[in-house]
Write a protein that holds these residues in place. Structure first.
Motif, PDB file in Angstrom:
ATOM      1  N   PHE A 150       0.817  -1.210   0.000  1.00 23.25           N
ATOM      2  CA  PHE A 150       0.000   0.000   0.000  1.00 23.25           C
ATOM      3  C   PHE A 150       0.855   1.266   0.000  1.00 23.25           C
ATOM      4  O   PHE A 150       0.388   2.332   0.403  1.00 23.25           O
ATOM      5  N   GLU A 199      -0.412   4.955  -0.700  1.00 26.52           N
ATOM      6  CA  GLU A 199      -1.863   4.928  -0.740  1.00 26.52           C
ATOM      7  C   GLU A 199      -2.477   5.600   0.490  1.00 26.52           C
ATOM      8  O   GLU A 199      -1.830   5.728   1.533  1.00 26.52           O
ATOM      9  N   THR A 200      -3.736   6.013   0.372  1.00 26.67           N
ATOM     10  CA  THR A 200      -4.526   6.506   1.500  1.00 26.67           C
ATOM     11  C   THR A 200      -5.712   5.575   1.675  1.00 26.67           C
ATOM     12  O   THR A 200      -6.458   5.333   0.726  1.00 26.67           O
ATOM     13  N   ILE A 201      -5.860   5.048   2.868  1.00 22.06           N
ATOM     14  CA  ILE A 201      -6.974   4.153   3.174  1.00 22.06           C
ATOM     15  C   ILE A 201      -8.037   4.932   3.919  1.00 22.06           C
ATOM     16  O   ILE A 201      -7.746   5.589   4.929  1.00 22.06           O
ATOM     17  N   GLU A 202      -9.262   4.885   3.424  1.00 19.81           N
ATOM     18  CA  GLU A 202     -10.378   5.562   4.070  1.00 19.81           C
ATOM     19  C   GLU A 202     -11.119   4.576   4.963  1.00 19.81           C
ATOM     20  O   GLU A 202     -11.567   3.520   4.503  1.00 19.81           O
ATOM     21  N   SER A 239      -1.774   1.734  10.308  1.00 20.28           N
ATOM     22  CA  SER A 239      -0.871   2.315   9.312  1.00 20.28           C
ATOM     23  C   SER A 239       0.558   1.800   9.492  1.00 20.28           C
ATOM     24  O   SER A 239       1.255   1.496   8.518  1.00 20.28           O
ATOM     25  N   PRO A 243       0.617   2.876   4.587  1.00 18.23           N
ATOM     26  CA  PRO A 243      -0.282   3.881   4.007  1.00 18.23           C
ATOM     27  C   PRO A 243      -0.854   4.794   5.081  1.00 18.23           C
ATOM     28  O   PRO A 243      -0.859   4.453   6.267  1.00 18.23           O
ATOM     29  N   VAL A 254      -3.894   6.126   6.998  1.00 19.06           N
ATOM     30  CA  VAL A 254      -5.247   5.654   7.286  1.00 19.06           C
ATOM     31  C   VAL A 254      -6.044   6.837   7.819  1.00 19.06           C
ATOM     32  O   VAL A 254      -5.744   7.367   8.893  1.00 19.06           O
ATOM     33  N   ASP A 267      -9.387  -1.604  -4.646  1.00 20.65           N
ATOM     34  CA  ASP A 267      -7.937  -1.697  -4.454  1.00 20.65           C
ATOM     35  C   ASP A 267      -7.539  -1.894  -2.991  1.00 20.65           C
ATOM     36  O   ASP A 267      -6.367  -1.748  -2.645  1.00 20.65           O
ATOM     37  N   THR A 309      -8.442  -0.088  -0.383  1.00 16.70           N
ATOM     38  CA  THR A 309      -8.236   1.167   0.344  1.00 16.70           C
ATOM     39  C   THR A 309      -9.518   1.704   0.992  1.00 16.70           C
ATOM     40  O   THR A 309      -9.586   2.878   1.324  1.00 16.70           O
ATOM     41  N   TYR A 339      -4.790  -7.463   5.825  1.00 16.67           N
ATOM     42  CA  TYR A 339      -5.389  -6.697   6.914  1.00 16.67           C
ATOM     43  C   TYR A 339      -5.414  -7.517   8.208  1.00 16.67           C
ATOM     44  O   TYR A 339      -5.148  -6.985   9.300  1.00 16.67           O
TER      45      TYR A 339
END
Length: 359
Positions: free
Chosen positions: A27, A30-33, A56, A63, A65, A89, A91, A296
């Motif tokens: 990741f 990347e930015t995970i929402e 994170s 990434p 979070v 993806d 995220t 995860y």
């Protein structure tokens, strides 16, 4: 199977597979929402904001979070939105609480989401603390006997949400508690209490530790009871995060006319179990491939096994088990199941007490 037993169900082979998968998923950049279907002032917000930076650190590529909030309709707005999302993806995550589980359990017509479609990667328990304003708190002696002639005001998200647990408990105690429905999160209920617009309140453990305890320390609130925790035999015992505060069971036993057996008690306990020992769950969208799910799971497993996790969690979210992998899946099933008898009792009670019909 007890909630505590669930904490040890993740097989070593599964964790090895998850660790291997995490090496293949990256990741970086990347930015995970992480979407929470409540306001930013409540316990779910504090839960997600606690886990987000730790997650994170453990996800490959570290990434960012970001926790985002989508309040509305007691969380069914956000849950219905998430039901429409599919994996792209890796995220996007979604966090639910008992207030999302209860409408699902009760067949609320506003529910258009199905828990079995989602991919649980982490679940954690919590507790709850009910408290009184300073004036009424002086009359509390471990029972509700001296509180029955008081007219209380309570800020509520809705009777079919997690507020079902305190509302039914207070009624069983013979208390007169008038809910003001429509708030977007329990944090808003606490703000009503602080402003004097409400005279009784309850918060989940993370929100109590993060804000309500300050009211107690300042002398403007008096803790009344917790909902308790479950031991290995399924008995309600004192909450390990608040061992000095009596449970609802203890207060009920000390209160005239309150019974810890029978239909009302069985229904209350069933929804307590569905709403608190497995209270907050992190999901990935439908269609998430195994390698992303396992990544995860490995990250959350690393979080809960940090040397400092028990210490920092106790201060911010409480002393409760964290489930991952198969444990999270089984915990999710436990938290989204109640007996037909319990559902029937609560459905009738909602109609009689608040005129709420789920038909």
């Amino acid at each position: 199977m007890t909630i505590r037993t669930l904490a040890s169900t993740v097989a070593a082979a599964a964790l090895v597979a998850a660790t291997a998968a995490s090496a293949e998923v990256d990741f970086s950049g990347e930015t995970i929402e992480w979407v929470i279907p409540f306001s930013e002032t409540g316990g779910s917000a504090k839960w997600a904001n606690f886990f987000a930076p730790l997650l994170s650190e453990e996800l490959p590529g570290n990434p960012t979070v970001v926790v985002k909030f989508m309040p509305g309709a007691g969380s069914t707005k956000g849950a219905n939105w998430f039901q429409e999302q599919e994996h792209e993806d890796g995220t996007l995550m979604f966090g639910t609480s008992g207030s999302t589980q209860f409408p699902y359990l009760l067949g609320d017509p506003r529910v258009r989401y199905e828990y079995s479609d989602w991919v649980p990667v982490m679940a954690s328990g919590t507790g709850g603390v009910a408290y009184l304003n300073a004036e009424d708190g002086k009359k509390f002696d471990g029972s509700a006997n001296n509180l029955k002639d008081i007219d209380f005001i309570y800020g509520s998200q809705g009777a079919t949400r997690l507020d079902l647990v305190p509302l039914l408990a207070w009624q069983m105690l013979g208390m007169n508690v008038e809910p003001v429905f429509g708030i977007k999160g329990r944090g808003d209920g606490r703000l009503m209490f602080e402003r004097g617009e409400a005279t009784i309140d309850y918060q989940t453990s993370s929100a109590y530790l993060g804000a309500a305890k300050d009211l107690v320390d300042a002398g403007t609130a008096v803790p009344m009871m917790t909902w308790g925790a479950l031991d290995d035999d399924g008995n309600i015992v004192r909450d390990p995060t608040f061992p000095d505060i009596p449970t609802f069971k203890e207060v009920c036993e000390a209160t005239e006319g309150c019974e810890t057996s029978g239909e009302a008690w069985d229904a209350w306990k069933a929804f307590f179990i569905a709403g608190f020992p497995v209270q907050k769950i992190a999901f990935l969208p439908a269609g998430t491939p195994d390698d992303v799910r396992e990544t995860y799971e490995a990250a959350f497993d690393a979080v809960r096994n940090r040397d400092d996790f028990a210490e920092i969690a106790a201060k911010r979210v409480g002393k409760y088990p964290v489930f991952v992998g198969e444990g999270a899946a089984r915990a999710t099933k436990e938290g989204t199941t109640v007996s037909a008898d319990a559902k029937a009792f609560v459905t009738n009670w909602l109609q009689e007490a608040y005129g709420v019909s789920l038909n």
